[in-house]
Design an enzyme around this catalytic site. Structure first.
Site, PDB file in Angstrom:
ATOM      1  CB  CYS A  33      -8.595   0.385 -67.877  1.00  0.00           C
ATOM      2  SG  CYS A  33      -8.482   1.918 -68.798  1.00  0.00           S
ATOM      3  CG  ASP A  35      -5.524   2.004 -70.568  1.00  0.00           C
ATOM      4  OD1 ASP A  35      -4.709   1.392 -69.873  1.00  0.00           O
ATOM      5  OD2 ASP A  35      -6.235   1.465 -71.427  1.00  0.00           O
ATOM      6  CB  CYS A  58      -6.063  -0.966 -74.437  1.00  0.00           C
ATOM      7  SG  CYS A  58      -7.316   0.166 -75.056  1.00  0.00           S
ATOM      8  CB  CYS A 102     -10.506   3.009 -75.836  1.00  0.00           C
ATOM      9  SG  CYS A 102     -10.712   1.377 -75.082  1.00  0.00           S
TER      10      CYS A 102
HETATM   11 FE1  FES Z   1      -8.623   1.539 -70.931  1.00  0.00          FE
HETATM   12 FE2  FES Z   1      -8.881   1.019 -73.578  1.00  0.00          FE
HETATM   13  S1  FES Z   1      -9.013  -0.389 -71.914  1.00  0.00           S
HETATM   14  S2  FES Z   1      -8.645   2.911 -72.605  1.00  0.00           S
END
Ligand code: FES
Length: 147
Positions: A33, A35, A58, A102
């Site tokens: 993702c 992140d 997110c 997450c």
């Molecule tokens: Fe990547 Fe939440 S979608 S940490």
């Protein structure tokens, strides 16, 4: 879908920022993702006296970072090392299943920051290294460590 606590920590995240001359810094990222979470620790006499975070991610990643910092602030390092992603999610009154990954980011950012601190102290951290990188069953996200 999200608990009030998740929304509260997302809208008013605690301990955002960075610590100059931090004693330990941990950064983890999800290659899937994209992140990224970075945690800074100030440690005195084996106690986490201050903690800050920066998360590029997110809403659930921000809320779990915020809660993780609250859970380890003022705690001894050994206690902080026991922090699990499930405990972070529970403290937030739960996360939707697709967002549990997450919280893994939060657990591993804390652990990576503590390992960084131990390394700076010249301690052997081989038994603390995150050997089994957790993979979220729901979305197959895996996590990478960066320093
Ligand atoms: Fe990547 Fe939440 S979608 S940490």
């Amino acid at each position: 879908m999200y608990s009030e606590k998740v929304i509260n920590h997302f809208q008013n995240p605690r301990n955002v920022g960075e610590i100059e001359n931090a004693d330990g810094i941990g950064q983890v990222g999800s290659p899937v993702c994209g992140d990224i979470m970075k945690i800074y620790l100030k440690i005195e006499n084996d106690v986490i006296v201050d903690v800050k975070f920066k998360t590029f991610g997110c809403g659930a990643a921000i809320a779990t970072s915020s809660m993780a910092t609250e859970l380890i602030k003022g705690k001894k390092i050994e206690e902080a090392l026991k922090l699990t992603n499930e405990a972070v999610a529970e403290a937030l009154d739960g996360l939707p299943p697709v967002k549990m990954h997450c919280s893994i980011l939060a657990e591993e950012a804390v652990k990576t920051a503590i390992i960084d601190y131990y390394k700076k102290q010249g301690k052997d951290t081989s038994d603390l290294e995150i050997k089994d990188i957790k993979v979220c069953e729901g979305c197959s996200h895996a996590y990478s460590k960066e320093y």
